[in-house]
Scaffold this motif. Structure first.
Motif, PDB file in Angstrom:
ATOM      1  N   PRO A  31       0.837  -1.201   0.000  1.00 45.18           N
ATOM      2  CA  PRO A  31       0.000   0.000   0.000  1.00 45.18           C
ATOM      3  C   PRO A  31       0.872   1.252   0.000  1.00 45.18           C
ATOM      4  O   PRO A  31       1.992   1.249   0.516  1.00 45.18           O
ATOM      5  CB  PRO A  31      -0.804  -0.127   1.294  1.00 45.18           C
ATOM      6  N   VAL A  32       0.336   2.326  -0.580  1.00 47.82           N
ATOM      7  CA  VAL A  32       1.079   3.583  -0.672  1.00 47.82           C
ATOM      8  C   VAL A  32       0.186   4.718  -0.157  1.00 47.82           C
ATOM      9  O   VAL A  32      -0.972   4.831  -0.553  1.00 47.82           O
ATOM     10  CB  VAL A  32       1.502   3.887  -2.120  1.00 47.82           C
ATOM     11  N   TRP A  33       0.760   5.535   0.700  1.00 47.79           N
ATOM     12  CA  TRP A  33       0.077   6.735   1.181  1.00 47.79           C
ATOM     13  C   TRP A  33       0.644   7.924   0.406  1.00 47.79           C
ATOM     14  O   TRP A  33       1.838   8.220   0.499  1.00 47.79           O
ATOM     15  CB  TRP A  33       0.299   6.909   2.673  1.00 47.79           C
ATOM     16  N   ALA A  34      -0.199   8.596  -0.380  1.00 46.93           N
ATOM     17  CA  ALA A  34       0.222   9.736  -1.204  1.00 46.93           C
ATOM     18  C   ALA A  34      -0.569  10.963  -0.777  1.00 46.93           C
ATOM     19  O   ALA A  34      -1.806  10.949  -0.804  1.00 46.93           O
ATOM     20  CB  ALA A  34      -0.005   9.446  -2.687  1.00 46.93           C
ATOM     21  N   ALA A  35       0.126  12.026  -0.386  1.00 49.68           N
ATOM     22  CA  ALA A  35      -0.551  13.201   0.155  1.00 49.68           C
ATOM     23  C   ALA A  35      -1.229  14.033  -0.923  1.00 49.68           C
ATOM     24  O   ALA A  35      -2.300  14.595  -0.692  1.00 49.68           O
ATOM     25  CB  ALA A  35       0.442  14.060   0.930  1.00 49.68           C
ATOM     26  N   LEU A  36      -0.618  14.140  -2.100  1.00 48.57           N
ATOM     27  CA  LEU A  36      -1.067  15.087  -3.113  1.00 48.57           C
ATOM     28  C   LEU A  36      -1.078  14.452  -4.492  1.00 48.57           C
ATOM     29  O   LEU A  36      -0.462  13.415  -4.710  1.00 48.57           O
ATOM     30  CB  LEU A  36      -0.127  16.307  -3.146  1.00 48.57           C
TER      31      LEU A  36
END
Length: 238
Positions: A76-81
């Motif tokens: 999983p990847v957490w991408a802010a923008l």
């Protein structure tokens, strides 16, 4: 059962790059400057551009970062923008024009993504930044991802556990399959990763090739990769 402590983290890199960053920041304060995003006078990042750095894209609600699926499957990847608008211009200012004074504004959304990934990991983790190439380090004098992590101040240990094993072609403009071939085997994991729970950190998610290569190298070195956090993701073409 309590997991035995992992091996000690490697020493910090030589102080020269940090001195260069400090000097660049000092000059930015002393000399007239302009916004790295739009060119407005007197601010490294003006209020209008800073407002565009509030998470609200990439499947998020304002102030909250939710995980997305890595293209092609995997962690999983957490991408802010989203990588559009002012974000590419500010990253270019940081990476190509030595504008370290914009780092604090970019570090805030990256920090949100990293903290969300840490919270979902349910235990102690170390942050594993994707390293710059030697050529880029010589040209810039600093590593942009590590600089952003320092400014973000997320509290988790940062481990310099990856090294660039060979030169690669410029990724810009390459299709997804060619990116994978270009990066395959480009990174090596260091022994310090063995037994550690890791979150990979990078600036931009495009096709996922870089994150997959980093995860492969870290796993082969004995680390357990739980996910990744990035500042921004390139919007998928419809």
């Amino acid at each position: 059962m309590t997991r035995p402590p992992g091996p000690p983290l490697p020493r910090s890199p030589a102080p020269l790059p940090l001195v260069r960053v400090a000097l660049a920041d000092a000059l930015a304060l002393l000399l007239p400057t302009e916004c790295g995003g739009c060119g407005a006078a007197d601010r490294a990042v003006c209020g209008r551009c800073a407002a565009q750095l509030a998470p609200g894209a990439a499947g998020t609600a304002t102030g909250t970062v939710m995980p997305i699926a890595l293209p092609g499957g995997g962690i999983p990847v957490w991408a802010a923008l989203e990588y559009d608008g002012v974000v590419p211009r500010l990253l270019s200012a940081l990476k190509e024009r030595g504008r370290t004074d914009v780092a604090r504004a970019l570090a805030e959304p990256l920090g949100l993504a990293v903290r969300a990934a840490i919270a979902a990991s349910a235990g102690d983790v170390a942050l594993l930044p994707v390293p710059s190439s030697r050529r880029a380090m010589r040209a810039r004098g600093y590593d942009p991802v590590r600089l952003l992590l320092r400014r973000a101040g997320v509290g988790a240990p940062v481990v310099a556990g990856l090294r660039v094993a060979r030169r690669t072609r410029d990724q810009a403009g390459l299709p997804a399959a060619e990116r994978e071939r270009n990066l395959r085997g480009a990174l090596r994991g260091r022994p310090v990763l063995a037994g550690r729970r890791l979150l990979i950190v990078d600036d931009v998610l495009t096709t996922g090739a870089t994150l997959r290569e980093a995860a492969r190298a870290a796993t082969e070195a004995g680390g357990a990769v739980l996910g990744a956090a990035v500042l921004a993701r390139v919007p998928r073409r419809r």
